[in-house]
Write an enzyme that holds these catalytic residues in place. Structure first.
Site, short mmCIF file in Angstrom:
data_model
loop_
_atom_site.label_atom_id
_atom_site.label_comp_id
_atom_site.label_asym_id
_atom_site.label_seq_id
_atom_site.Cartn_x
_atom_site.Cartn_y
_atom_site.Cartn_z
NE ARG A 130 -2.25 -1.17 3.61
CZ ARG A 130 -1.88 -0.23 4.46
NH1 ARG A 130 -2.15 1.06 4.22
NH2 ARG A 130 -1.23 -0.53 5.57
CE LYS B 15 -5.92 -4.24 5.35
NZ LYS B 15 -6.62 -4.88 6.47
CG HIS C 85 -7.17 -4.20 11.35
ND1 HIS C 85 -5.84 -3.90 11.54
CD2 HIS C 85 -7.21 -5.04 10.28
CE1 HIS C 85 -5.11 -4.53 10.63
NE2 HIS C 85 -5.93 -5.22 9.86
CB SER D 88 2.35 -6.58 10.20
OG SER D 88 3.03 -7.47 9.37
CE LYS E 241 -4.83 -8.79 12.41
NZ LYS E 241 -5.64 -8.97 11.19
CB THR E 242 -3.37 -14.49 10.04
OG1 THR E 242 -3.65 -13.15 9.61
CG2 THR E 242 -3.97 -15.45 9.03
CG ASP F 248 -7.51 -8.13 7.89
OD1 ASP F 248 -6.69 -7.95 8.81
OD2 ASP F 248 -7.60 -7.37 6.92
NE ARG G 16 0.03 -9.18 2.55
CZ ARG G 16 -0.54 -8.86 3.70
NH1 ARG G 16 -1.59 -9.52 4.12
NH2 ARG G 16 -0.05 -7.87 4.43
#
Length: 644
Positions: A176, A321, A340, A358, A362-363, A377, A442
């Protein structure tokens, strides 16, 4: 073999390959010829036409279902309206289908969208332009198989990998561009949005947005074909948002097909006008002479017009996003908290939310074989419970392995988009450790590719709110139970500390703070989301936890990284409720329990005070904002921070 007297071709006797049966009939082993005169006709037989899916029986009077032709015309008129230039009177002439196929057939029926301007009289000839004389072919809600064909045929850098996923390149930008994101500041957003120091919202005015919109629309209309996706956000049917994505690449269309919620054929037939539209002209740069532009890239959001324009970047994550930012604006207006976070649910219906920046896990931690995955997410928390905003997952692929992440590994199959990965030239096997293109490789895949995904992606009110931090300073304990004020303090802070390399090869921990664990995407002031979270946690009895997935017993270099297996056991104990019954003692400075002491007490105290100072400095930007109806909660949150 028998030869009879009948004449075959060229007067030769016909040869029969079987003996005559008792019934006196010869049985040929030749099938009937195909019902086609040309190879194109033969190819046309290969594809079966999609039948209408909405039942028409028993519907009478004014509510009689619209015919297929009329519905298709309405769809095209809606798309033409979306693509209409605001300085001309008509939208482009749009027609469904691939232009390559259309060239072989007769001129298709065209639909244009006409604007009716009052008090404006312009000669008809002035409005004739090259783009208004041509067809714009619309590739509408194509299937993954169709998008694979488009990508491989027309987009350089598109390949099918050995697992069946589509490997693509996002061009010069592999992540991004937050410094190029702009939000229109108008009479409404002036007072509603978070502006100024620390805010991700960099302003632009309406005129600059319209210049960029015109540039994007003109570029898209100049192409032979554009891809249009009509899809949904939010699995809560009462609060879902209709989105339209207009793009120039099959890669972008397939990415959004996976990431947004896919409508059923019936829902698509009644889709109507979208609530929000993205114009992705990322292959075309913005004009650097346009006011507010600082590079050839611009990602522009106009909340009043409900539109987003992308110029100068092909990175697909900008769309995902960007829409998340829109939800951060629209949902709080409905008293729904946008988050988030990851979310999963146990067999007994207990829901947990996972917040983390990041690299915090979390994932990984929200994907648990013993629990149902609601989403990885983006979520909403309404009066009914939790719902996933998206229809897919966007997972990091760097150093991915079957052993560490079996669910993500197995999800990378036909239909999945692989961004910027490197693969073996002959076998097409992906090397997930290769960073030649970027470290930010990704995979985007539909959520149903995860075996234990909960479909529909909704759940009851959360029981646990887990804040994850990868603390490379090594002073936060592996787990701490938080009171409400502490949960708010750490939610607003959004802390993690990662290890960054220096030229000399020395690695030093670097503190990172991101308000609400997603400062790049929030639209309102962080305290507004914090107040909503506090209210919902109080109302539904959720418990807050701070879990350190980083270092313990010392900072990076002297302590050791907390093993994933240990963290999973901590998370399991939170889910089961056994940690609620443990004995707790408060520590100095942060007021958190530390089960492991450093060998060097002096070094520990110095690092503790250093980190506390970083927290305090970061939080100064939020001190002046009132949280809740009075200042009581604000004072409690400030008191929940480090004291030294």
């Amino acid at each position: 073999m028998a030869v009879n007297g009948a004449s075959g071709r060229n007067g030769l006797p016909e040869i029969q390959t079987h003996e005559k049966k008792a019934d006196g009939i010869f049985h040929h082993d030749i099938t009937a010829p195909v019902n086609a005169q040309t190879i194109d006709e033969l190819h046309s037989l290969q594809k079966k036409k999609s039948a209408p899916t909405t039942p028409l029986d028993g519907i009478q009077g004014p509510f009689t279902a619209v015919s297929d032709d009329a519905r298709s015309k309405q769809q095209l008129q809606s798309i033409s309206a979306s693509l209409a230039s605001l300085t001309r009177e008509t939208g482009p002439k749009v027609v469904k289908g691939d232009p390559a196929a259309a060239r072989q057939s007769e001129t298709p029926r065209v639909v244009g969208h006409h604007h009716h301007h009052h008090q404006r009289h312009v000669s008809r000839t002035i409005n004739v332009t090259d783009s208004s004389l041509k067809f714009t072919h619309i590739l509408y809600n194509l299937s993954p198989a169709e998008l694979y064909e488009q990508a491989i045929k027309y987009e350089k850098g598109s390949f099918i990998t050995s697992s069946g996923a589509l490997a693509t390149l996002s061009g010069a930008k592999t992540g991004r561009s937050p410094k190029d994101k702009r939000v229109v500041r108008d009479e409404t957003t002036e007072h509603e949005l978070w502006w100024g120091k620390g805010s991700p919202n960099i302003e632009m005015d309406e005129h600059a947005f319209m210049v960029n919109r015109e540039r994007a629309v003109d570029y898209l209309n100049s192409l032979d074909k554009v891809f249009v996706n009509d899809q949904f956000l939010n699995w809560d049917p009462e609060n879902r948002i209709k989105v339209r994505i207009v793009s120039a690449r099959a890669y972008h269309s397939l990415f959004m097909h996976n990431m947004c919620i896919r409508p059923t054929p019936e829902e698509l037939e009644d889709f109507g006008t979208p609530d929000f539209t993205i114009y992705n002209a990322g292959q075309f740069p913005c004009n650097r002479y346009t006011h507010y532009m600082t590079s050839s890239t611009s990602v522009d959001l106009n909340l009043s017009r409900r539109e987003m324009v992308i110029l100068g970047t092909q990175y697909a994550g900008e769309m995902k996003k960007g829409l998340f930012g829109v939800m951060h604006y629209l949902m709080p207006k409905r008293q729904i908290l946008s988050l988030h976070s990851g979310s999963n649910m146990g067999k007994d219906g207990d829901v947990a939310l996972f917040f983390g920046l990041s690299g915090t896990g979390k994932t990984t931690l929200s994907t648990d074989h013993n629990r149902y995955l609601i989403g990885d997410d983006e979520h909403c928390w309404s009066d009914k419970g939790v719902s996933n905003i998206e229809g897919g997952c966007y997972a990091k692929c760097i150093d991915l392995s079957r052993e560490k992440e079996p669910d993500i590994w197995n999800a990378i199959k036909f239909g999945t988009v692989l961004e910027n990965v490197v693969f073996e030239e002959h076998t097409r096997e992906v090397d997930y450790s290769d960073k030649s293109v970027t470290e930010n490789t990704r995979a985007a895949y539909p959520i149903e590719y995860i075996p234990n995904a909960k479909i529909p992606c909704v759940g009851p009110h959360p029981k646990n709110v887990i804040l994850l931090a990868c603390d490379a300073f090594g002073v936060l304990p592996p787990v701490s139970k938080l009171n409400l004020a502490q949960t708010m303090y750490h939610f607003i802070s959004g802390y993690t500390a990662l290890v960054a390399g220096t030229e000399e090869g020395i690695k030093e921990p670097q503190a990172t703070f991101s308000a609400c664990f997603g400062a790049a995407f929030i639209m309102l002031h962080p305290t507004k989301y914090a107040a909503m979270l506090a209210e919902k946690m109080q109302k539904h009895g959720a418990t807050g936890w701070l879990v350190n997935t980083g270092w313990s017993g010392g900072r990076y270099g002297s302590g050791s990284r907390i093993k994933l297996a240990y963290t999973r056991k901590i998370i399991d104990a939170i889910h089961s409720g056994s940690l609620l019954n443990a004995d707790y003692k408060k520590t100095e400075v942060f007021g958190l329990e530390i089960p492991t002491e450093w060998p060097d007490k002096k070094a520990y105290n110095e690092t503790l005070v250093k980190l506390a100072g970083l927290f305090k400095n970061n939080f100064e930007g939020f001190v002046s904002h009132k949280i809740g109806k009075d200042d009581k909660l604000t004072d409690e949150i400030l008191a929940a921070g480090p004291i030294f």
